[in-house]
Design a protein around this motif. Sequence first.
Motif, PDB file in Angstrom:
ATOM      1  N   GLY A  38      -8.035   3.962  10.373  1.00  0.00           N
ATOM      2  CA  GLY A  38      -8.684   2.653  10.455  1.00  0.00           C
ATOM      3  C   GLY A  38      -7.880   1.515   9.857  1.00  0.00           C
ATOM      4  N   VAL A  39      -6.840   1.852   9.088  1.00  0.00           N
ATOM      5  CA  VAL A  39      -6.031   0.802   8.441  1.00  0.00           C
ATOM      6  C   VAL A  39      -4.553   0.974   8.792  1.00  0.00           C
ATOM      7  CG1 VAL A  39      -7.606   0.377   6.528  1.00  0.00           C
ATOM      8  CG2 VAL A  39      -5.942   2.224   6.339  1.00  0.00           C
ATOM      9  N   LYS A  84      -5.799  12.976  13.007  1.00  0.00           N
ATOM     10  CA  LYS A  84      -6.270  11.814  12.251  1.00  0.00           C
ATOM     11  C   LYS A  84      -6.512  12.183  10.796  1.00  0.00           C
ATOM     12  CE  LYS A  84      -8.250   9.568  16.303  1.00  0.00           C
ATOM     13  NZ  LYS A  84      -9.482   9.035  16.947  1.00  0.00           N
ATOM     14  N   HIS A  85      -5.439  12.577  10.177  1.00  0.00           N
ATOM     15  CA  HIS A  85      -5.490  13.030   8.790  1.00  0.00           C
ATOM     16  C   HIS A  85      -4.096  12.901   8.205  1.00  0.00           C
ATOM     17  CE1 HIS A  85      -7.129  15.178   5.378  1.00  0.00           C
ATOM     18  NE2 HIS A  85      -8.275  15.364   6.012  1.00  0.00           N
ATOM     19  N   PHE A  86      -4.004  12.917   6.879  1.00  0.00           N
ATOM     20  CA  PHE A  86      -2.710  12.783   6.221  1.00  0.00           C
ATOM     21  C   PHE A  86      -2.064  14.142   5.938  1.00  0.00           C
ATOM     22  CE2 PHE A  86      -6.149  12.600   3.119  1.00  0.00           C
ATOM     23  CZ  PHE A  86      -5.828  13.660   2.284  1.00  0.00           C
ATOM     24  N   VAL A  87      -2.788  15.222   6.224  1.00  0.00           N
ATOM     25  CA  VAL A  87      -2.276  16.566   5.971  1.00  0.00           C
ATOM     26  C   VAL A  87      -2.841  17.502   7.031  1.00  0.00           C
ATOM     27  CG1 VAL A  87      -4.186  17.211   4.435  1.00  0.00           C
ATOM     28  CG2 VAL A  87      -1.965  18.332   4.174  1.00  0.00           C
ATOM     29  N   CYS A  88      -2.135  18.596   7.279  1.00  0.00           N
ATOM     30  CA  CYS A  88      -2.578  19.556   8.297  1.00  0.00           C
ATOM     31  C   CYS A  88      -3.674  20.454   7.741  1.00  0.00           C
ATOM     32  CB  CYS A  88      -1.397  20.387   8.774  1.00  0.00           C
ATOM     33  SG  CYS A  88      -0.238  19.485   9.810  1.00  0.00           S
ATOM     34  N   TYR A 135     -17.571  17.196   5.695  1.00  0.00           N
ATOM     35  CA  TYR A 135     -17.086  17.748   6.962  1.00  0.00           C
ATOM     36  C   TYR A 135     -18.251  18.202   7.837  1.00  0.00           C
ATOM     37  CZ  TYR A 135     -12.002  17.874   7.070  1.00  0.00           C
ATOM     38  OH  TYR A 135     -10.682  17.544   7.182  1.00  0.00           O
ATOM     39  N   ARG A 136     -19.279  18.772   7.217  1.00  0.00           N
ATOM     40  CA  ARG A 136     -20.430  19.252   7.997  1.00  0.00           C
ATOM     41  C   ARG A 136     -21.236  18.086   8.589  1.00  0.00           C
ATOM     42  NH1 ARG A 136     -17.523  22.618   7.388  1.00  0.00           N
ATOM     43  NH2 ARG A 136     -17.746  24.735   6.575  1.00  0.00           N
ATOM     44  N   MET A 137     -21.090  16.897   8.011  1.00  0.00           N
ATOM     45  CA  MET A 137     -21.829  15.732   8.521  1.00  0.00           C
ATOM     46  C   MET A 137     -21.211  15.187   9.808  1.00  0.00           C
ATOM     47  SD  MET A 137     -22.605  13.799   4.913  1.00  0.00           S
ATOM     48  CE  MET A 137     -23.640  12.518   5.594  1.00  0.00           C
ATOM     49  N   GLY A 138     -19.972  15.601  10.066  1.00  0.00           N
ATOM     50  CA  GLY A 138     -19.332  15.326  11.344  1.00  0.00           C
ATOM     51  C   GLY A 138     -19.134  13.865  11.673  1.00  0.00           C
ATOM     52  N   LYS A 139     -19.567  13.487  12.882  1.00  0.00           N
ATOM     53  CA  LYS A 139     -19.263  12.170  13.426  1.00  0.00           C
ATOM     54  C   LYS A 139     -20.010  11.033  12.757  1.00  0.00           C
ATOM     55  CE  LYS A 139     -18.008  14.004  17.970  1.00  0.00           C
ATOM     56  NZ  LYS A 139     -18.296  13.989  19.424  1.00  0.00           N
ATOM     57  N   SER A 140     -20.993  11.331  11.937  1.00  0.00           N
ATOM     58  CA  SER A 140     -21.720  10.259  11.249  1.00  0.00           C
ATOM     59  C   SER A 140     -20.873   9.623  10.160  1.00  0.00           C
ATOM     60  CB  SER A 140     -23.019  10.807  10.649  1.00  0.00           C
ATOM     61  OG  SER A 140     -22.741  11.810   9.684  1.00  0.00           O
ATOM     62  N   ILE A 141     -19.727  10.240   9.838  1.00  0.00           N
ATOM     63  CA  ILE A 141     -18.813   9.719   8.821  1.00  0.00           C
ATOM     64  C   ILE A 141     -17.505   9.316   9.501  1.00  0.00           C
ATOM     65  CG2 ILE A 141     -17.558  10.249   6.697  1.00  0.00           C
ATOM     66  CD1 ILE A 141     -20.518  10.153   6.277  1.00  0.00           C
ATOM     67  N   SER A 142     -16.967   8.163   9.137  1.00  0.00           N
ATOM     68  CA  SER A 142     -15.720   7.682   9.747  1.00  0.00           C
ATOM     69  C   SER A 142     -14.532   8.538   9.313  1.00  0.00           C
ATOM     70  CB  SER A 142     -15.479   6.220   9.366  1.00  0.00           C
ATOM     71  OG  SER A 142     -15.145   6.117   7.994  1.00  0.00           O
ATOM     72  N   GLU A 143     -13.454   8.470  10.104  1.00  0.00           N
ATOM     73  CA  GLU A 143     -12.236   9.225   9.793  1.00  0.00           C
ATOM     74  C   GLU A 143     -11.646   8.806   8.451  1.00  0.00           C
ATOM     75  OE1 GLU A 143     -11.094  11.700  11.348  1.00  0.00           O
ATOM     76  OE2 GLU A 143     -12.207  11.644  13.237  1.00  0.00           O
ATOM     77  N   ASP A 144     -11.729   7.526   8.133  1.00  0.00           N
ATOM     78  CA  ASP A 144     -11.181   7.038   6.863  1.00  0.00           C
ATOM     79  C   ASP A 144     -11.932   7.620   5.671  1.00  0.00           C
ATOM     80  OD1 ASP A 144      -9.255   5.568   8.113  1.00  0.00           O
ATOM     81  OD2 ASP A 144     -10.381   3.702   8.110  1.00  0.00           O
ATOM     82  N   VAL A 145     -13.256   7.760   5.814  1.00  0.00           N
ATOM     83  CA  VAL A 145     -14.057   8.357   4.738  1.00  0.00           C
ATOM     84  C   VAL A 145     -13.709   9.837   4.600  1.00  0.00           C
ATOM     85  CG1 VAL A 145     -16.402   8.924   3.958  1.00  0.00           C
ATOM     86  CG2 VAL A 145     -15.933   6.691   4.969  1.00  0.00           C
ATOM     87  N   SER A 156     -11.175  13.968   1.349  1.00  0.00           N
ATOM     88  CA  SER A 156     -10.162  15.020   1.261  1.00  0.00           C
ATOM     89  C   SER A 156      -9.143  14.702   0.170  1.00  0.00           C
ATOM     90  CB  SER A 156      -9.449  15.183   2.605  1.00  0.00           C
ATOM     91  OG  SER A 156     -10.317  15.696   3.581  1.00  0.00           O
ATOM     92  N   MET A 157      -8.745  13.438   0.110  1.00  0.00           N
ATOM     93  CA  MET A 157      -7.810  13.016  -0.929  1.00  0.00           C
ATOM     94  C   MET A 157      -8.405  13.253  -2.314  1.00  0.00           C
ATOM     95  SD  MET A 157      -4.760  11.694  -1.244  1.00  0.00           S
ATOM     96  CE  MET A 157      -4.400  10.801   0.266  1.00  0.00           C
ATOM     97  N   THR A 158      -9.707  13.006  -2.447  1.00  0.00           N
ATOM     98  CA  THR A 158     -10.378  13.192  -3.734  1.00  0.00           C
ATOM     99  C   THR A 158     -10.356  14.655  -4.157  1.00  0.00           C
ATOM    100  OG1 THR A 158     -11.838  11.311  -3.326  1.00  0.00           O
ATOM    101  CG2 THR A 158     -12.543  12.894  -4.998  1.00  0.00           C
ATOM    102  N   TYR A 159     -10.734  15.559  -3.242  1.00  0.00           N
ATOM    103  CA  TYR A 159     -10.811  16.968  -3.644  1.00  0.00           C
ATOM    104  C   TYR A 159      -9.432  17.589  -3.826  1.00  0.00           C
ATOM    105  CZ  TYR A 159      -9.685  20.117   0.337  1.00  0.00           C
ATOM    106  OH  TYR A 159      -9.044  20.872   1.287  1.00  0.00           O
ATOM    107  N   LEU A 160      -8.419  17.044  -3.144  1.00  0.00           N
ATOM    108  CA  LEU A 160      -7.070  17.587  -3.287  1.00  0.00           C
ATOM    109  C   LEU A 160      -6.362  17.076  -4.539  1.00  0.00           C
ATOM    110  CD1 LEU A 160      -5.812  17.391   0.415  1.00  0.00           C
ATOM    111  CD2 LEU A 160      -6.347  19.468  -0.877  1.00  0.00           C
ATOM    112  N   LEU A 161      -6.576  15.809  -4.880  1.00  0.00           N
ATOM    113  CA  LEU A 161      -5.811  15.203  -5.972  1.00  0.00           C
ATOM    114  C   LEU A 161      -6.579  15.012  -7.272  1.00  0.00           C
ATOM    115  CD1 LEU A 161      -3.648  12.486  -4.173  1.00  0.00           C
ATOM    116  CD2 LEU A 161      -3.073  14.855  -4.727  1.00  0.00           C
ATOM    117  N   LEU A 162      -7.913  14.958  -7.213  1.00  0.00           N
ATOM    118  CA  LEU A 162      -8.681  14.737  -8.439  1.00  0.00           C
ATOM    119  C   LEU A 162      -8.397  15.797  -9.508  1.00  0.00           C
ATOM    120  CD1 LEU A 162     -10.760  12.959  -9.889  1.00  0.00           C
ATOM    121  CD2 LEU A 162     -12.560  14.407  -8.921  1.00  0.00           C
ATOM    122  N   PRO A 163      -8.442  17.102  -9.174  1.00  0.00           N
ATOM    123  CA  PRO A 163      -8.107  18.100 -10.210  1.00  0.00           C
ATOM    124  C   PRO A 163      -6.688  17.930 -10.759  1.00  0.00           C
ATOM    125  CG  PRO A 163      -9.183  19.153  -8.346  1.00  0.00           C
ATOM    126  CD  PRO A 163      -8.850  17.761  -7.918  1.00  0.00           C
TER     127      PRO A 163
END
Length: 324
Positions: free
Chosen positions: A24-25, A180-184, A267-277, A282-289
Amino acid sequence: MAGWNQTALASTSHAEFLLVGFPGVQESRFLLFIPFFCLYLLIITANSILIHTVRVEESLHSPMYVLITLLLTANLCTSSTFVPRMLLGFLFDLSHISLAGCLLQMFFLYFFIMLDCNILLLMALDRYVAICNPLRYTDIMTGKYLAKLSLAAVVRSISFVSPVVILASKVRFCHSNVIKHFVCEHMALMSLSCGDISRNKIVGLAMRVITIIFDLGFLLTSYCMIIHTALKIASGKTWHKALHTCGTHLMVILTTYLSRLLSSIVYRMGKSISEDVHNLISMTYLLLPCVINPIIYGIRTKEIREHLLKLLKKRELASSPLSG
């Protein structure tokens, strides 16, 4: 003619993909380079400083601190599997990745995530032996036994990740080649597949459910027994230290599992959430720890904190003009 085109399309499979993080950006994605570069620099610096502190201080070479070092190393490796490539994509538009490269990135990403969880299990086992069976702790948690446990953690990680990646390698991708993601990530790649991928979904979900149920069950049982034993200790100072140490580990566990649970829900919420969200979660769960873990251990672990301050003072004195 149209039928021939559809048949030809279905018989082909993309061998190269475009990783488009935060779609989106895209027009101003170079601006994303600065915050994520600073975040990656923080991860590298914070984790490396604590790893170095434990490595150079012989008094910190006990199993608990060795496991903390392994956890921080896994954090470094997790972020390094995708952040450098992502930053290059933001800055120089280097977004192409081959299918083999994508699968390789997926394997190492999930391997280090799984290894992170396995190390948390070893830390729970270490604290259980130290508090519930303190007289035999040095006899049980030897360097050789710790090496065997670490090898078992690596083998378990490989055995859980390999089926997911192997099945993904057998899928044909005849739709778009834009991820549409920053990682595979597995589901991001599978969304481009054609044909039946129900087996891939079932195996991926089964691995995640088995891991969560077993890991959380083991962690909950271990720490309940640890807390129960600690509360029976007569010395107030001893049980307070035991509970403080366990509290530190529990903070790390909650950070790790809650961030990943949030990602699964989104992820289970599917299309109701934008790709950017999706990307942001994903960035949060990968980098927060990776960000939080060295801060938690650096602040709450007294021995690490004291030796870290001592090293910093030593460096400050060595760099001072008066020291010459």
